[in-house]
Design an enzyme around this catalytic site. Sequence first.
Site, PDB file in Angstrom:
ATOM      1  N   LYS A  54       0.840  -1.205   0.000  1.00 35.10           N
ATOM      2  CA  LYS A  54       0.000   0.000   0.000  1.00 35.10           C
ATOM      3  C   LYS A  54       0.873   1.252   0.000  1.00 35.10           C
ATOM      4  O   LYS A  54       0.612   2.207  -0.722  1.00 35.10           O
ATOM      5  CB  LYS A  54      -0.955  -0.030   1.204  1.00 35.10           C
ATOM      6  CG  LYS A  54      -2.055  -1.081   1.012  1.00 35.10           C
ATOM      7  CD  LYS A  54      -2.859  -1.392   2.263  1.00 35.10           C
ATOM      8  CE  LYS A  54      -3.793  -2.573   1.958  1.00 35.10           C
ATOM      9  NZ  LYS A  54      -4.525  -3.064   3.118  1.00 35.10           N
ATOM     10  N   GLN A  98      -4.411  -1.813   9.270  1.00 36.53           N
ATOM     11  CA  GLN A  98      -4.261  -3.117   8.622  1.00 36.53           C
ATOM     12  C   GLN A  98      -4.918  -4.183   9.496  1.00 36.53           C
ATOM     13  O   GLN A  98      -4.651  -4.255  10.694  1.00 36.53           O
ATOM     14  CB  GLN A  98      -2.769  -3.432   8.403  1.00 36.53           C
ATOM     15  CG  GLN A  98      -2.513  -4.708   7.629  1.00 36.53           C
ATOM     16  CD  GLN A  98      -3.109  -4.677   6.206  1.00 36.53           C
ATOM     17  OE1 GLN A  98      -3.045  -3.673   5.519  1.00 36.53           O
ATOM     18  NE2 GLN A  98      -3.724  -5.778   5.797  1.00 36.53           N
ATOM     19  N   ASP A 121     -10.678   3.363   4.032  1.00 38.09           N
ATOM     20  CA  ASP A 121     -10.776   1.904   3.833  1.00 38.09           C
ATOM     21  C   ASP A 121     -12.234   1.434   3.999  1.00 38.09           C
ATOM     22  O   ASP A 121     -12.543   0.269   3.777  1.00 38.09           O
ATOM     23  CB  ASP A 121      -9.867   1.205   4.860  1.00 38.09           C
ATOM     24  CG  ASP A 121      -9.473  -0.212   4.443  1.00 38.09           C
ATOM     25  OD1 ASP A 121      -9.504  -0.506   3.234  1.00 38.09           O
ATOM     26  OD2 ASP A 121      -9.140  -1.021   5.334  1.00 38.09           O
TER      27      ASP A 121
END
Length: 278
Positions: A54, A98, A121
Amino acid sequence: MVAEIIDGVKIAAELYAETARRVRDYVGRTGRTPVLATVLVGDDPASRTYVRMKRNRCARVGIESRSVELPADTTTAELVARIAELSADPAVDGILLQHPVPGHLDERAAFEAISPEKDVDGVTMRSFAAMAFGEPGFQSCTPGGILRLLDACEVPVAGRRAVVVGRSPILGKPVGMLLLARDATVTCCHSKTVDLPGLVREADIVVGAVGRPELIRGEWIKPGAVVIDAGSNPGNIGDVEFAAASRRASLITPVPGGVGPMTIAVLLAQTVQAAETR
Ligand code: NAP
């Protein structure tokens, strides 16, 4: 019939190029660079690799990434406090936690510490609700990527029967909601579904979102259906029996190279969007 392959790598590359253009415009207009904060707890090698991918992608489109790494024994209170700091930090546009986080942590509490304007996200309950109500907000990235694949291939969605196999909060449910918002008639299947083959046989659009190798058999696919396989199982095997399904479908995503590449591309598109709308 042999299905046309949906090239997720190419469609993701187009989205990266568009994001890079938007970043350049944003920097030119405001004199500042969009910032994505990545939060990694512990040292799971797969999670570390995902975060590195990422951050590399951020660099390639001109987004600055700020790395926050916390030890495996971080408490929920410490993690929530760190994310709340990032939420309050005016220098940060987007926050990525994450996941999965180590098992002793309350992942939901950590997600909810992300402010909605920075939830690039699409993991908070507010983002989920906004998606369900059709209000502005960030989409869960993989579901958003699936809709972009359908759009890129000009797949008509309105009025079509869509069967989504899987109902997790980050994948199956939001895919179902996004398809419903586009006026598909949606059936969400799960582990208690009776007669999965019969339901899949009716579908114009099939989405595999299960995590069981080749659970969805090729012979279940209605001739001409569009097949999207979000499954990612060890050995690069999807949730759909690819070879047999591609003899019946009109369009199909491969694994790898279909849905997978879209997730980070959507994350970065939503990061520049967060910067633009702040
Ligand atoms: P998950 O949380 O484990 O959810 C799996 C879903 O499949 C559940 O809703 C479960 O039903 C359902 N299910 C399990 N066995 C079934 C069966 N025999 N028949 C019908 N439904 C069944 O998984 P997830 O996080 O959604 O991920 C699913 C897959 O997508 C995984 O392979 C994952 O790696 C992949 N994935 C890929 C990306 C990407 O490409 N970037 C992103 C996210 C996920 P119940 O609800 O009844 O338990």
